[in-house]
Design an enzyme around this catalytic site. Sequence first.
Site, PDB file in Angstrom:
ATOM      1  N   GLY A 355      11.258 -15.669 -19.331  1.00 14.37           N
ATOM      2  CA  GLY A 355      12.467 -14.448 -19.388  1.00 14.37           C
ATOM      3  C   GLY A 355      13.598 -14.968 -20.510  1.00 14.37           C
ATOM      4  N   CYS A 356      14.550 -14.320 -20.515  1.00 14.44           N
ATOM      5  CA  CYS A 356      15.870 -14.770 -21.291  1.00 14.44           C
ATOM      6  C   CYS A 356      16.386 -15.812 -20.686  1.00 14.44           C
ATOM      7  CB  CYS A 356      16.785 -13.629 -21.421  1.00 14.44           C
ATOM      8  SG  CYS A 356      17.619 -13.149 -19.811  1.00 14.44           S
ATOM      9  N   THR A 357      16.271 -16.479 -19.599  1.00 10.31           N
ATOM     10  CA  THR A 357      16.943 -17.454 -19.000  1.00 10.31           C
ATOM     11  C   THR A 357      15.729 -18.736 -18.867  1.00 10.31           C
ATOM     12  OG1 THR A 357      16.443 -17.059 -16.634  1.00 10.31           O
ATOM     13  CG2 THR A 357      18.597 -16.365 -17.676  1.00 10.31           C
TER      14      THR A 357
END
Length: 381
Positions: A355-357
């Site tokens: 994911g983006c994190t």
Amino acid sequence: MPKNIIAEALLEIAEGIESGSFAKKPKIGLTILGSEHGVENMLEAARLAKSPAYDIVLIGPKQEGCDLETYEVSSEEEAHKKMEELLDKKVIDGCVTLHYTFPIGVSTIGRVVAPSTGREMLIATTTGTSSLNRVEGMLRNAIAGVSVAKSLGIEKPTVGVLNVDGAKQVERALETLIENGYDLELAESVRADGGAVLRGNDILRGVPDVCVTDSLTGNILMKVFSAFSTGGSYEATGFGYGPGVGKDFDRNICIVSRASGAPVVAHAIKYAADLVMGNFNKVKADEYKAVEGASFDKVIETLQPKKEAAEETETVEAPPKEIVTDSISGIEILDLEDAVQALWKEGIYAESGMGCTGPIVMITEANHAKAEEILKDKGFI
């Protein structure tokens, strides 16, 4: 009483009357050898940094026409030995130098200016190694950064963790310390999903007072923040790579790069003086006492690598495939596939993703609560 002591006392009285303060002025050393921009760059930095609040002492070859007190040496190695001697004898209260090697357990807290807001931000850390364990080191970096921030007058600094490997573990460790009674305020990302894990947007805006990361990443950030407008060969902004901080390390040694220009070196001198006037060693001691009262050592233990099982890894077949629309984050990249297999073993279909994190385990929304419980029980989150 020797004449020189009488003379020094009279001089201090005269300076106190002139400045309105009778507090003893800090003396900050500056080693002037080793810069890629020459000795002239360091002398210009000393000129820019002159202040009635502190005195500057040079360590290097004697310079004609320079009225600053100078301890003469002819090499960088001699300069570091003289610097250590002067610090240990309390002749100087801090020193700015280049290319200094700190012992394991000590790393430096950089100080930069965020380009989009002009806000100051500390980067914890930028050189050195707080621990050979990456995640433990980052947690220790957080405490070091908070200590420096408080000595600079920030009563309750906000702390965020840069989105690098180990960030989620560090965030959870900080949350545990807070639950244990440690007085700490986590920063909040400006991104829609918030949280204390920082993205590039956050550090460009200087969202946290203290940005926690590993020292190699921090070193790159310092280069970018300091020299983004000059092409990299001349560091023009910021306060340098900062003081070496460790629980039992008491020398006030602030680092600059061989590429640091005069403005950065001048700010580094001010930074070193700020630490002295902020009583940094006492502030640091108080901070470590506070965090140790929140079971710091026990939290550190939870960050150590898991021991590999002696028996061969069991092969687990995936349950029937399902459409996965939900996710669980906070899992280290090296543990990601093991986490997926742990869920398979319990009959829950899962897939790994990014994911983006950071790394995520993807599951169905209906399985989210049970999957999260399993992953917590197995120590993955």
